[in-house]
Motif scaffolding. Structure first.
Motif, mmCIF file in Angstrom:
data_model
loop_
_atom_site.group_PDB
_atom_site.id
_atom_site.type_symbol
_atom_site.label_atom_id
_atom_site.label_comp_id
_atom_site.label_asym_id
_atom_site.label_seq_id
_atom_site.Cartn_x
_atom_site.Cartn_y
_atom_site.Cartn_z
ATOM 1 N N GLY A 121 0.815 -1.212 0.000
ATOM 2 C CA GLY A 121 0.000 0.000 0.000
ATOM 3 C C GLY A 121 0.847 1.259 0.000
ATOM 4 N N ALA A 122 1.905 1.253 0.809
ATOM 5 C CA ALA A 122 2.769 2.436 0.865
ATOM 6 C C ALA A 122 3.370 2.715 -0.513
ATOM 7 C CB ALA A 122 3.883 2.219 1.895
ATOM 8 N N GLU A 123 3.804 1.662 -1.169
ATOM 9 C CA GLU A 123 4.388 1.844 -2.510
ATOM 10 C C GLU A 123 3.368 2.363 -3.511
ATOM 11 O OE1 GLU A 123 6.822 -1.225 -4.371
ATOM 12 O OE2 GLU A 123 7.131 -2.008 -2.368
ATOM 13 N N ALA A 124 2.132 1.895 -3.374
ATOM 14 C CA ALA A 124 1.077 2.379 -4.282
ATOM 15 C C ALA A 124 0.881 3.884 -4.076
ATOM 16 C CB ALA A 124 -0.217 1.615 -4.037
ATOM 17 N N ASN A 125 0.912 4.312 -2.821
ATOM 18 C CA ASN A 125 0.721 5.743 -2.552
ATOM 19 C C ASN A 125 1.951 6.561 -2.937
ATOM 20 O OD1 ASN A 125 -1.964 5.613 -1.691
ATOM 21 N ND2 ASN A 125 -1.307 4.815 0.305
ATOM 22 N N GLU A 126 3.138 5.984 -2.798
ATOM 23 C CA GLU A 126 4.346 6.655 -3.302
ATOM 24 C C GLU A 126 4.202 6.919 -4.799
ATOM 25 O OE1 GLU A 126 7.121 7.755 -1.838
ATOM 26 O OE2 GLU A 126 6.653 6.986 0.149
ATOM 27 N N GLY B 158 -9.583 3.634 7.781
ATOM 28 C CA GLY B 158 -9.468 2.355 8.482
ATOM 29 C C GLY B 158 -8.650 2.447 9.755
ATOM 30 N N GLU B 159 -7.384 2.851 9.602
ATOM 31 C CA GLU B 159 -6.487 2.850 10.770
ATOM 32 C C GLU B 159 -6.928 3.862 11.824
ATOM 33 O OE1 GLU B 159 -5.077 -0.110 9.482
ATOM 34 O OE2 GLU B 159 -3.825 0.569 11.148
ATOM 35 N N ASN B 160 -7.654 4.864 11.386
ATOM 36 C CA ASN B 160 -8.083 5.911 12.324
ATOM 37 C C ASN B 160 -9.335 5.507 13.106
ATOM 38 O OD1 ASN B 160 -7.658 8.450 13.469
ATOM 39 N ND2 ASN B 160 -9.055 9.452 12.031
ATOM 40 N N LEU C 169 -8.095 8.335 -4.445
ATOM 41 C CA LEU C 169 -8.657 7.599 -3.309
ATOM 42 C C LEU C 169 -7.742 6.433 -2.946
ATOM 43 C CD1 LEU C 169 -12.503 7.580 -4.069
ATOM 44 C CD2 LEU C 169 -11.261 8.919 -2.364
ATOM 45 N N ASP C 170 -7.383 6.378 -1.685
ATOM 46 C CA ASP C 170 -6.568 5.284 -1.176
ATOM 47 C C ASP C 170 -7.529 4.174 -0.716
ATOM 48 O OD1 ASP C 170 -5.237 3.480 0.424
ATOM 49 O OD2 ASP C 170 -3.973 4.976 1.416
ATOM 50 N N ALA C 171 -7.663 3.165 -1.585
ATOM 51 C CA ALA C 171 -8.586 2.059 -1.295
ATOM 52 C C ALA C 171 -7.815 0.828 -0.825
ATOM 53 C CB ALA C 171 -9.425 1.761 -2.527
ATOM 54 N N VAL C 172 -6.641 1.063 -0.249
ATOM 55 C CA VAL C 172 -5.797 -0.056 0.194
ATOM 56 C C VAL C 172 -6.542 -0.939 1.196
ATOM 57 C CG1 VAL C 172 -3.728 -0.579 1.578
ATOM 58 C CG2 VAL C 172 -3.595 1.058 -0.321
ATOM 59 N N GLN C 173 -7.228 -0.304 2.156
ATOM 60 C CA GLN C 173 -7.920 -1.098 3.181
ATOM 61 C C GLN C 173 -9.380 -1.376 2.807
ATOM 62 O OE1 GLN C 173 -8.412 -1.083 8.046
ATOM 63 N NE2 GLN C 173 -6.637 -0.207 7.120
ATOM 64 N N THR C 174 -10.008 -0.447 2.107
ATOM 65 C CA THR C 174 -11.440 -0.610 1.793
ATOM 66 C C THR C 174 -11.654 -1.456 0.539
ATOM 67 O OG1 THR C 174 -11.424 1.399 0.431
ATOM 68 C CG2 THR C 174 -12.042 1.657 2.754
ATOM 69 N N ALA D 252 -3.962 -2.512 -2.334
ATOM 70 C CA ALA D 252 -2.964 -3.496 -1.848
ATOM 71 C C ALA D 252 -3.754 -4.503 -0.996
ATOM 72 C CB ALA D 252 -1.846 -2.823 -1.062
ATOM 73 N N LYS D 253 -3.309 -4.747 0.208
ATOM 74 C CA LYS D 253 -3.994 -5.631 1.172
ATOM 75 C C LYS D 253 -4.786 -6.776 0.530
ATOM 76 C CE LYS D 253 -4.121 -2.678 5.254
ATOM 77 N NZ LYS D 253 -3.462 -3.561 6.210
ATOM 78 N N GLY D 254 -6.125 -6.646 0.414
ATOM 79 C CA GLY D 254 -6.973 -7.755 -0.043
ATOM 80 C C GLY D 254 -6.685 -8.211 -1.456
HETATM 81 C C1 PLP Z 1 -5.498 3.032 3.776
HETATM 82 C C2 PLP Z 1 -4.115 2.470 3.833
HETATM 83 N N1 PLP Z 1 -3.191 2.938 2.974
HETATM 84 C C3 PLP Z 1 -1.944 2.452 2.974
HETATM 85 C C4 PLP Z 1 -1.553 1.489 3.866
HETATM 86 C C5 PLP Z 1 -0.146 0.980 3.854
HETATM 87 O O1 PLP Z 1 -0.124 -0.274 3.290
HETATM 88 P P1 PLP Z 1 1.171 -1.212 3.466
HETATM 89 O O2 PLP Z 1 1.223 -1.583 4.907
HETATM 90 O O3 PLP Z 1 0.900 -2.371 2.563
HETATM 91 O O4 PLP Z 1 2.348 -0.421 3.051
HETATM 92 C C6 PLP Z 1 -2.485 0.973 4.764
HETATM 93 C C7 PLP Z 1 -2.105 -0.046 5.744
HETATM 94 O O5 PLP Z 1 -2.739 -0.270 6.737
HETATM 95 C C8 PLP Z 1 -3.800 1.474 4.747
HETATM 96 O O6 PLP Z 1 -4.734 1.039 5.605
#
Ligand code: PLP
Length: 402
Positions: A116-121, A198-200, A226-231, A255-257
């Motif tokens: 997910g971090a790489e996707a946002n980078e 999500g994390e919040n 939109l960061d849909a990594v968790q959703t 990422a994630k799922g």
């Molecule tokens: C919304 C969101 N973006 C990005 C990340 C980061 O993903 P990753 O841990 O795979 O780098 C997370 C991880 O919890 C996340 O919930």
């Protein structure tokens, strides 16, 4: 030390001691070693069984050891496990086709990475290609731990030790459109936020908010990301988690799922904005054939088993049952990403009791418990969770909070 045939299996405590000795301390000191899993269940090194209502933090979409993933990975590893980006990898091509067919833009482009971090980078770098460099992100949001993604993250405690971070990133209040209005301008390159934070603590913005954010982006010529990594990937009532509003983001990060437990990230980029040209970005493992095969199996299974609709149905059940507990002040989220807000600061204690009972969840703060079970969860397992939750609340209620 080599294990003899007669030695008992390593206990959680032994694993814990080795962990403390060997591992970087950034994840604290976990005390359970997970040895195997099946479906929505995990088994620790002492043989104890857990109902997994966290799914690797919204990651194991199909639970553990799903036959479709096993088959896809087995078949692919026998053929090719890795090639460089000098050559075409048909599995990732198939995955890009699958993802683009779920995206609103049939001419959009897909970039694969590993997290997910790489996707946002990558999203951040794409925003620079607009010729602007000011970025707006939501307070409380989480986008990852690498320096760019961390700079976008709206949680001070995670950033403090690592300053100075990237300049020209400002924050607005999530869910409050007036707050964004105050900071957005024709200088804004990109606005990035999560469909649900999500994390919040699984925070859902008011209905219509994402559309208003999109409108402001359009008015100012800013990229709407939109960061849909968790959703994403079927967890929150749609493929990406923003479908309750008629938005068409320029960038979606995933990422994630997506990999169903194997590491992969992706960026979907609309054809309306400039994406990477040759040589502008890259990563060795992004879109790896084995991981792409697993992700293709995840998408196919979610479709075949209609898991998105099932998730929405189970959300209704969970919401209605959870709200019956006097200790529950509110439930929020969508599909199978749910925040249980307690009326007292006992979330950590309840999660600990759940673990003792044999159920895994996590607390995002003193008041909020997050549940994110695998999408293959059944009615029986939901009932088991609810029973265990009731039991955990009773125990914590009796013992009180120390
Ligand atoms: C919304 C969101 N973006 C990005 C990340 C980061 O993903 P990753 O841990 O795979 O780098 C997370 C991880 O919890 C996340 O919930």
């Amino acid at each position: 030390m080599a294990k003899s045939k007669n030695n008992p299996p390593d206990s959680n405590a032994q694993y814990s001691a080795r962990y403390l000795d060997l591992m970087s301390a950034n994840y604290g000191s976990p005390n359970l070693a997970m040895i195997k899993g099946k479906g929505a269940y995990l088994f620790d090194s002492n043989g104890k069984k857990y109902l997994d209502f966290l799914a690797g933090i919204a990651t194991n979409a199909l639970g553990q050891a799903h036959p479709a993933i096993i088959k896809a990975v087995n078949e692919q590893i026998k053929k090719i496990s890795h090639i460089s980006n000098f050559y075409i990898n048909p599995q990732s091509l198939q995955l890009a086709e699958n993802l683009r067919s779920l995206f609103h833009d049939v001419e959009g482009k897909v970039f694969f990475c590993n997290s997910g971090a790489e996707a946002n980078e990558a999203a951040l770098k794409i925003s620079r290609l607009s010729g602007r460099y000011q970025v707006l992100a939501a307070a409380g949001g989480f986008h990852g731990r690498t320096m760019g993604a961390l700079s976008l993250t709206g949680q001070e405690s995670k950033k403090a030790p690592f300053r100075p971070l990237l300049k020209d990133i400002s924050f607005f209040t999530y869910g409050d459109i007036d707050s964004l209005k105050k900071v957005i301008s024709k200088k804004t390159a990109m606005v990035i936020l999560e469909p649900i934070q999500g994390e919040n603590g699984v925070i859902t913005p008011p209905a219509g908010y994402l559309k208003e954010v999109e409108n402001l982006c359009r008015k100012n010529g800013a990229i709407f990301a939109l960061d849909a990594v968790q959703t994403g990937m079927g967890r929150c009532g749609g493929w990406f988690g923003y479908e309750s509003e008629a938005v068409e983001p320029d960038i979606v990060t995933l990422a994630k799922g997506l990999g169903g437990g194997l590491p992969i990230g992706a960026v979907l980029v609309s054809s309306k904005i400039r994406s990477f040209a040759a040589g502008e970005h890259g990563t060795t493992f992004g879109g790896n054939p084995i991981v792409s095969a697993a992700a293709n199996a995840v998408i196919k299974t979610i479709k075949k088993e209609k898991l998105i609709d099932r998730g929405l149905k189970f959300q209704q059940l969970l919401f209605s049952q959870l709200l019956k507990f006097p200790e529950v002040k509110m439930v929020r989220g969508r599909g199978l990403l749910i925040g249980i807000v307690l009326s007292q600061p006992i979330a950590k204690e309840v999660v600990e009791e759940l673990e003792k009972i044999g159920v895994l969840a996590n607390s995002t703060s003193d008041e909020v418990i997050r549940i994110a079970p695998p999408l293959i969860i059944t009615r029986r397992e939901i009932d088991l969770f609810l029973k265990s939750f009731e039991k955990a609340l009773k125990i914590v209620g009796k013992e009180g909070v120390s």
